[in-house]
Design a protein around this motif. Structure first.
Motif, mmCIF file in Angstrom:
data_model
loop_
_atom_site.group_PDB
_atom_site.id
_atom_site.type_symbol
_atom_site.label_atom_id
_atom_site.label_comp_id
_atom_site.label_asym_id
_atom_site.label_seq_id
_atom_site.Cartn_x
_atom_site.Cartn_y
_atom_site.Cartn_z
ATOM 1 N N ARG A 179 0.843 -1.210 0.000
ATOM 2 C CA ARG A 179 0.000 0.000 0.000
ATOM 3 C C ARG A 179 0.873 1.251 0.000
ATOM 4 O O ARG A 179 0.596 2.222 -0.692
ATOM 5 C CB ARG A 179 -0.932 -0.005 1.210
ATOM 6 C CG ARG A 179 -2.286 -0.653 0.935
ATOM 7 C CD ARG A 179 -2.174 -2.082 0.404
ATOM 8 N NE ARG A 179 -3.477 -2.719 0.261
ATOM 9 C CZ ARG A 179 -4.057 -3.457 1.217
ATOM 10 N NH1 ARG A 179 -3.417 -3.691 2.369
ATOM 11 N NH2 ARG A 179 -5.242 -3.978 1.009
ATOM 12 N N HIS A 267 -6.655 -9.157 -4.507
ATOM 13 C CA HIS A 267 -5.623 -8.152 -4.196
ATOM 14 C C HIS A 267 -4.562 -8.104 -5.295
ATOM 15 O O HIS A 267 -3.373 -7.973 -5.017
ATOM 16 C CB HIS A 267 -4.965 -8.460 -2.845
ATOM 17 C CG HIS A 267 -5.879 -8.239 -1.661
ATOM 18 N ND1 HIS A 267 -6.034 -7.012 -1.063
ATOM 19 C CD2 HIS A 267 -6.682 -9.085 -0.987
ATOM 20 C CE1 HIS A 267 -6.897 -7.117 -0.055
ATOM 21 N NE2 HIS A 267 -7.309 -8.377 0.013
ATOM 22 N N ASP A 330 -6.801 -13.949 0.967
ATOM 23 C CA ASP A 330 -7.862 -13.260 1.703
ATOM 24 C C ASP A 330 -8.768 -12.485 0.757
ATOM 25 O O ASP A 330 -8.357 -12.073 -0.326
ATOM 26 C CB ASP A 330 -7.270 -12.276 2.726
ATOM 27 C CG ASP A 330 -6.392 -11.224 2.067
ATOM 28 O OD1 ASP A 330 -5.568 -11.612 1.215
ATOM 29 O OD2 ASP A 330 -6.552 -10.036 2.366
ATOM 30 N N GLU A 331 -9.966 -12.274 1.220
ATOM 31 C CA GLU A 331 -10.896 -11.333 0.583
ATOM 32 C C GLU A 331 -10.987 -11.499 -0.930
ATOM 33 O O GLU A 331 -10.985 -10.521 -1.669
ATOM 34 C CB GLU A 331 -10.482 -9.891 0.918
ATOM 35 C CG GLU A 331 -10.494 -9.608 2.399
ATOM 36 C CD GLU A 331 -9.936 -8.233 2.753
ATOM 37 O OE1 GLU A 331 -10.477 -7.631 3.682
ATOM 38 O OE2 GLU A 331 -8.965 -7.773 2.130
ATOM 39 N N TRP A 361 -3.899 -16.593 4.441
ATOM 40 C CA TRP A 361 -4.881 -16.056 5.375
ATOM 41 C C TRP A 361 -5.910 -17.137 5.666
ATOM 42 O O TRP A 361 -6.007 -18.131 4.946
ATOM 43 C CB TRP A 361 -5.506 -14.778 4.803
ATOM 44 C CG TRP A 361 -4.483 -13.694 4.614
ATOM 45 C CD1 TRP A 361 -3.901 -13.329 3.442
ATOM 46 C CD2 TRP A 361 -3.886 -12.878 5.633
ATOM 47 N NE1 TRP A 361 -2.976 -12.315 3.665
ATOM 48 C CE2 TRP A 361 -2.953 -12.017 4.997
ATOM 49 C CE3 TRP A 361 -4.047 -12.770 7.014
ATOM 50 C CZ2 TRP A 361 -2.186 -11.071 5.697
ATOM 51 C CZ3 TRP A 361 -3.287 -11.825 7.715
ATOM 52 C CH2 TRP A 361 -2.373 -10.995 7.060
ATOM 53 N N TYR A 411 -3.896 -6.337 14.948
ATOM 54 C CA TYR A 411 -3.745 -5.489 13.765
ATOM 55 C C TYR A 411 -3.304 -4.112 14.244
ATOM 56 O O TYR A 411 -4.118 -3.278 14.660
ATOM 57 C CB TYR A 411 -5.071 -5.397 12.992
ATOM 58 C CG TYR A 411 -5.182 -6.437 11.902
ATOM 59 C CD1 TYR A 411 -4.618 -7.700 12.077
ATOM 60 C CD2 TYR A 411 -5.818 -6.160 10.693
ATOM 61 C CE1 TYR A 411 -4.704 -8.661 11.077
ATOM 62 C CE2 TYR A 411 -5.904 -7.124 9.695
ATOM 63 C CZ TYR A 411 -5.349 -8.365 9.896
ATOM 64 O OH TYR A 411 -5.434 -9.307 8.912
ATOM 65 N N ASP A 413 -2.375 -1.699 12.668
ATOM 66 C CA ASP A 413 -2.770 -0.538 11.860
ATOM 67 C C ASP A 413 -4.111 0.019 12.339
ATOM 68 O O ASP A 413 -4.583 1.025 11.799
ATOM 69 C CB ASP A 413 -2.830 -0.871 10.359
ATOM 70 C CG ASP A 413 -3.764 -2.019 10.028
ATOM 71 O OD1 ASP A 413 -3.661 -3.076 10.688
ATOM 72 O OD2 ASP A 413 -4.603 -1.880 9.118
ATOM 73 N N TRP A 426 -11.651 -0.303 11.286
ATOM 74 C CA TRP A 426 -12.715 -1.266 10.955
ATOM 75 C C TRP A 426 -12.824 -2.382 11.996
ATOM 76 O O TRP A 426 -13.897 -2.955 12.176
ATOM 77 C CB TRP A 426 -12.546 -1.821 9.541
ATOM 78 C CG TRP A 426 -11.323 -2.672 9.331
ATOM 79 C CD1 TRP A 426 -10.125 -2.262 8.822
ATOM 80 C CD2 TRP A 426 -11.179 -4.072 9.614
ATOM 81 N NE1 TRP A 426 -9.236 -3.310 8.788
ATOM 82 C CE2 TRP A 426 -9.858 -4.427 9.267
ATOM 83 C CE3 TRP A 426 -12.027 -5.054 10.134
ATOM 84 C CZ2 TRP A 426 -9.364 -5.730 9.424
ATOM 85 C CZ3 TRP A 426 -11.535 -6.346 10.288
ATOM 86 C CH2 TRP A 426 -10.216 -6.666 9.932
ATOM 87 N N PHE A 460 -0.940 -3.145 8.273
ATOM 88 C CA PHE A 460 -1.276 -2.750 6.908
ATOM 89 C C PHE A 460 -1.062 -1.246 6.784
ATOM 90 O O PHE A 460 -1.240 -0.495 7.748
ATOM 91 C CB PHE A 460 -2.721 -3.150 6.579
ATOM 92 C CG PHE A 460 -2.864 -4.638 6.393
ATOM 93 C CD1 PHE A 460 -2.526 -5.229 5.196
ATOM 94 C CD2 PHE A 460 -3.295 -5.445 7.439
ATOM 95 C CE1 PHE A 460 -2.631 -6.613 5.023
ATOM 96 C CE2 PHE A 460 -3.406 -6.828 7.268
ATOM 97 C CZ PHE A 460 -3.075 -7.411 6.058
ATOM 98 N N GLU A 462 -2.248 1.276 4.556
ATOM 99 C CA GLU A 462 -3.064 2.229 3.798
ATOM 100 C C GLU A 462 -2.830 3.671 4.251
ATOM 101 O O GLU A 462 -2.797 4.591 3.438
ATOM 102 C CB GLU A 462 -4.559 1.913 3.958
ATOM 103 C CG GLU A 462 -5.032 0.707 3.183
ATOM 104 C CD GLU A 462 -4.987 -0.569 4.010
ATOM 105 O OE1 GLU A 462 -4.183 -0.651 4.964
ATOM 106 O OE2 GLU A 462 -5.763 -1.498 3.697
HETATM 107 C C1 TNX Z 1 -8.057 -6.447 5.816
HETATM 108 S S1 TNX Z 1 -6.367 -8.546 6.755
HETATM 109 C C2 TNX Z 1 -7.220 -6.926 4.829
HETATM 110 C C3 TNX Z 1 -6.273 -6.015 4.189
HETATM 111 C C4 TNX Z 1 -6.417 -4.621 4.682
HETATM 112 C C5 TNX Z 1 -6.608 -4.630 6.171
HETATM 113 C C6 TNX Z 1 -6.605 -3.288 6.800
HETATM 114 C C7 TNX Z 1 -6.585 -9.085 5.467
HETATM 115 C C8 TNX Z 1 -6.242 -10.465 5.336
HETATM 116 N N1 TNX Z 1 -7.073 -8.258 4.540
HETATM 117 O O1 TNX Z 1 -6.408 -6.059 2.797
HETATM 118 O O2 TNX Z 1 -5.293 -3.916 4.328
HETATM 119 O O3 TNX Z 1 -7.817 -5.272 6.445
HETATM 120 O O4 TNX Z 1 -6.593 -3.368 8.181
#
Ligand code: TNX
Length: 524
Positions: A179, A267, A330-331, A361, A411, A413, A426, A460, A462
């Protein structure tokens, strides 16, 4: 002999009243066992550093020790072998680093430190154990030891014996260089801070939507094009293979293993900008410099995707001496569950073929066969706050393992509190106590001590533009995660921990490490 190492750091007698000697337990992470006794040991201009003859492990740890102590003490600290000629005249004086006679019960990373008479003896079976002993000795010396120029001293080590070994094998810290790009020097600076707290893994989040940060032979546009962006529109950047090797080597010298992460299949926007053939429609997306997540993916149904991932995984494995290779996972919000599973069932064997252990993850874990399913151990990184879902628990039951970095504690951050200028929220606010006061083996229902490989403090980036910002989030919270990863469960205690934590402030100031003077900590 009356003990001069009084609890809380008493003034040493006969030293002009200005010098303090540490308490033997003024160390983070708190050692497994501490037994103060006798008078402090004073280091002086004639102190020798004695190294077990023929032990490269001891020689390596001695090098780190003298690099730390010479600038601030101004002492020469010559390194001599233990069987050298002047042992007879000054038996055991100075600091000895020994590998012979270490108790096997100390394990891979344990050590003993004994300070009495005129000597400090550091003993361990491994280089890692001796490096940890050096870090303990460093914290037992006055904060002025952290200065980069000569300080007056005196240099007193409290008398007694420390016997120490970690609770968990894996104590990690994740740094997001995707980031916002961080230079080699910044990453190395972070490694210095991690090693001080016996954190033994640096997880580098090398790729994300906003940038691809590592050179991969055969795919030059990843770094020519995919690295040219970062959050907020800055210039980005990337590591050449030589840069990466320099980070890996620097970390290894300090007992820190690099865990590289390429985040797949989501990502991935930066990779898609560089190589549009990795998208399903073949059209390059726009470069991305925002902070949303979950919108991009490699095309899971194209063969070129697996050529690409195979090359990436093999390049990273070849450049990484450590055991672990992190493939993200992740995600992946724009792939269906079925597509995600198909992708990972092809990618996991690619990692396995390199001989590395795959890390991902937590979303990845249900797809890993594990020993009971005829596969290797896969490590999942637990991050979603709250209770785990059954497929994850089933995966652990098959012999896979988990690294605990729940976002509501680990976390870093996340903002410390409402209105903090850096960070996200968050997962809520994470105070200094919040980062410390949790137990990796009981946090998640159904995940027990035997499932847990260790802990990780994740950052993280950002909202974090450089190492100063990262340090402001890490300190003073990261030492708390290091401590719960290292110290015995029974010792966890916020009231006494925060007193020890306060002692770290002057050390960070001497070293130029930024930190947040949280009102939760009784700073001097
Ligand atoms: C979630 S943690 C994410 C990241 C973000 C982060 C910010 C995770 C496995 N994915 O892509 O940067 O939250 O806190």
């Amino acid at each position: 002999v009356p003990a001069t190492a009084a609890p809380g750091g008493a003034a040493a007698p006969g030293r002009g009243g200005s010098a303090a000697v540490a308490d033997l337990s003024d160390v983070i992470p708190l050692p497994a066992s501490v037994a103060p006794s006798g008078r402090p040991v004073e280091l002086g201009p004639g102190t020798l550093v004695r190294v077990q003859a023929g032990s490269p492990e001891a020689a390596a740890a001695a090098q780190l020790l003298v690099d730390l102590l010479r600038p601030s003490t101004g002492f020469r600290l010559p390194v001599v072998p233990t069987d050298g000629p002047d042992d007879a005249s000054r038996p055991l004086s100075g600091i000895s680093l020994l590998t012979d006679g270490a108790d096997p019960a100390l394990g891979d990373e344990g050590y003993v430190l004994e300070a009495s008479g005129r000597s400090v003896v550091l003993r361990a079976a491994t280089r890692e154990g001796l490096l940890h002993a050096v870090q303990t000795l460093r914290q037992l010396l006055p904060p002025a030891v952290e200065a980069r120029d000569a300080q007056p001293g005196p240099w007193l080590v409290p008398g007694g014996r420390v016997e120490d070994r970690p609770r968990f094998a894996y104590r990690g810290a994740m740094l997001d260089v995707a980031r916002h790009f961080m230079t080699v020097e910044e990453v190395q600076g972070y490694v210095d801070s991690l090693a001080a707290y016996k954190v033994n893994h640096l997880h580098l989040h090398l790729t994300d939507d906003q940038g691809w940060r590592i050179e991969i032979p055969g795919w030059p546009r990843l770094t020519e094009v995919g690295a040219a962006t970062e959050v907020g529109g800055g210039p980005g950047g990337s590591y050449t293979q030589e840069d990466y090797a320099a980070i890996v080597a620097y970390a290894a010298e300090r007992g820190v293993t690099v865990v590289p992460e390429v985040d797949l299949p989501g990502h991935a926007n930066a990779a898609l900008v560089a190589y549009p053939e990795l998208t399903c429609d073949g059209v390059a997306p726009e470069p991305y410099t925002g902070i949303e997540v979950g919108f991009s993916t490699l095309c899971v149904d194209k063969e070129v995707t697996y050529d690409f991932v195979g090359d990436v995984v093999r390049a990273l494995a070849a450049a990484t001496p450590g055991e672990y290779l992190h493939i993200g996972g992740d995600e992946a919000l724009v792939t269906t569950e079925e597509e995600y599973a198909r992708f990972m069932r092809r990618v996991l064997p690619l990692v396995e073929a390199t001989g590395k252990t795959a890390v991902g993850w937590q979303e990845l874990l249900p797809l890993a066969a594990g020993p009971a399913g005829g596969g290797p151990v896969t490590v999942g990184q637990y991050w979603v706050p709250g209770a785990p879902e059954q497929p994850l628990l089933d995966s652990l039951a098959r012999g896979n393992r988990v690294v605990m970095s729940p976002a509501d504690h680990a976390y870093l951050d996340m903002k410390y509190a409402e209105g903090f200028p850096l960070g996200l929220q968050w997962a809520g606010f994470t105070g200094v106590e919040d980062a410390f006061a949790w137990d990796p083996a009981t946090y998640a229902e159904g995940i027990g001590e035997q499932d847990v490989l260790g802990v990780e403090a994740a950052i993280f980036s950002e909202t974090l533009e450089d190492l100063d910002d990262v340090e402001t989030m890490a300190f003073p919270r990261l030492p708390g995660i290091a401590e719960i990863g290292w110290s015995p469960r029974a010792t966890h205690d916020w009231a006494t921990y925060r007193e020890r934590l306060a002692l770290q402030g002057p050390r960070w100031e001497r070293r130029g490490v930024d930190y947040y003077r949280s009102p939760e900590v009784p700073w001097a």
